[in-house]
Write a protein that holds these residues in place. Structure first.
Motif: not given
Ligand code: NAD
Length: 402
Positions: A199-205
């Motif tokens: 989820l939320l690939p624009m942020f780091d894991e």
């Protein structure tokens, strides 16, 4: 006198208007919007979840319009004829322009998935967000009458920024819903069905996990890696296994569609060269074939030289595009060269409920209460810059200390 027509009073259109109205050049502006109000599209999830009244996320367009320079027309835009330099309104009125600014915004995108339009609720404007909230309330009342637990279930389709923010607000709104249904809040079941697993690939894991963990702790039930194949009345059909393509069904009386958006259909209807309602514009934000037509906000796609991909559609970019479009119109009026659009992200922050958030500010990760604070500050800044002091004081988020 030269005529500038602005279509849409969203973030992009209103910012253009505000900047153009400051100019001493002699020209007249006509602003067209289907509503008499501007709405903060980034806050629709709060109205849908019932954690904010619609009045908190809207303000009158008239408050921004300077009548000595601008005429506001409340009407729906049907089509644009760029050759004849005309705009057709649903009322039958036809406007002509010397310069046109198209900022008609986004609409829900079904991706052709069967049943989406008929059986899922969209959340793209104030009316549809209010409808979501009214629907959920009605389902709570139906539970009282039937004791069928499906009335207490809510499915959010898609876990993009919009889906995540909606989930956070729904958690926050649970108590009020439970009161209507006469149950404890834990009885309100909230699910999220999402095609991808990360989820939320624009942020780091680490940052994305923060959001997922909080929402999980708050009771969200995830169906990730499960692309939705069909919506039937009260049922989401998802692919359970990528190899066998086996599908399964999840039932709920409220199904909300937040799997992505496209630009206004007016772009395609008007013959613009577009993909999903977005027009790839020249670097000065004009339509490549018409130097007097600016395409900005969610109907616009502009290449980010750094990533070699179009910028995402966000309020922040729409506002910056409005500033550049207004500067370039003034340049053109003066016979000067136009400027290229440049954008440096101030970061992006997603809220999860009223007191938690996560995101990037510059290159730094922020999460928790400080991120929530920043998010509210970003919203206040936008209100102040576009709506003015009156709107910022009336609608700003100053409830920062609880
Ligand atoms: P999105 O496209 O960013 O996310 C849609 C999500 O739905 C994705 O995770 C995708 O994998 C999923 N999805 C798509 N098809 C699916 C299917 N058939 N089944 C299951 N899942 C599916 O859309 P959005 O969240 O509406 O955001 C739109 C734009 O607005 C983005 O650019 C976003 O960054 C921006 N936005 C920003 C903010 C903010 O800055 N706080 C808030 C909301 C939206």
């Amino acid at each position: 006198m030269k005529e500038v027509v602005i279509l849409g009073a969203g973030y992009a259109g209103l910012r253009t208007l505000k900047e153009l109205q400051k100019s001493k050049e002699a020209f007249h502006i006509t602003l067209v919007d289907q509503n008499t109000y501007h709405f903060e599209a980034t806050d629709l999830h709060e109205v849908a979840a019932g954690t904010q009244p619609k009045e908190k996320i809207t303000y009158n367009i008239a408050d921004v319009v300077k009548p000595e320079k601008t005429t506001f027309i409340q009407a729906k835009v049907v089509k644009i004829d760029r050759e004849k330099e005309e705009v057709f309104l649903e009322s039958g009125q036809v406007l002509t322009y010397d310069y046109l600014v198209v900022g008609l915004g986004f609409q829900s995108e079904s991706f052709g998935i069967p049943g989406v339009t008929e059986y899922a609720l969209e959340m793209v404007d104030v009316d549809s967000a209010v409808k979501v909230n009214e629907h959920i309330h009605e389902m709570m009342r139906q539970y009282v009458a039937t004791k069928d637990e499906n009335f207490l279930k809510i499915i959010v389709c898609g876990a993009g920024f919009t889906g995540i923010e909606l989930l956070g607000s729904l958690v926050e709104g649970k108590k009020a819903l439970a009161d209507i249904a006469g149950v404890t809040p834990d009885k309100i079941q909230i699910y999220c069905v999402e095609a991808v697993t990360r989820l939320l690939p624009m942020f780091d894991e680490k940052l994305a996990d923060y959001a997922v963990k909080h929402l999980t702790d708050w009771g969200i039930q995830w169906y990730t890696g499960k692309p939705i194949k069909e919506i039937k009345p009260g049922v989401v059909v998802y692919q359970d296994d990528a190899e066998t393509k086996e599908t399964k069904e999840l039932e709920a009386k409220t199904i909300i569609w937040t799997t992505g958006v496209s630009g206004s259909h007016v772009m395609g209807d008007s013959g613009f060269s577009e993909r999903r309602g977005r027009v790839m514009v020249s670097e000065d934000l004009t339509d490549p074939d018409h130097k007097n037509v600016y395409v900005i906000g969610d109907v616009s796609a502009v290449m980010d030289a750094e990533s070699q991909r179009p910028y995402p559609t966000t309020a922040q970019i729409a506002l910056k595009m409005g500033t550049t479009a207004s500067k370039n119109i003034i340049h053109q009026l003066k016979g000067e060269k136009t400027e290229a659009f440049t954008f440096k992200s101030q970061g992006s922050v997603a809220s999860i409920g009223n007191t938690h958030a996560l995101g990037l500010v510059g290159k730094s990760s922020v999460k928790g209460y400080p991120a929530s604070f920043i998010k509210k500050m970003i919203m206040n800044k936008s209100l102040l810059e576009t709506g003015g002091v009156k709107e910022a004081l009336a609608k700003g988020r100053f409830d920062l200390y609880h």
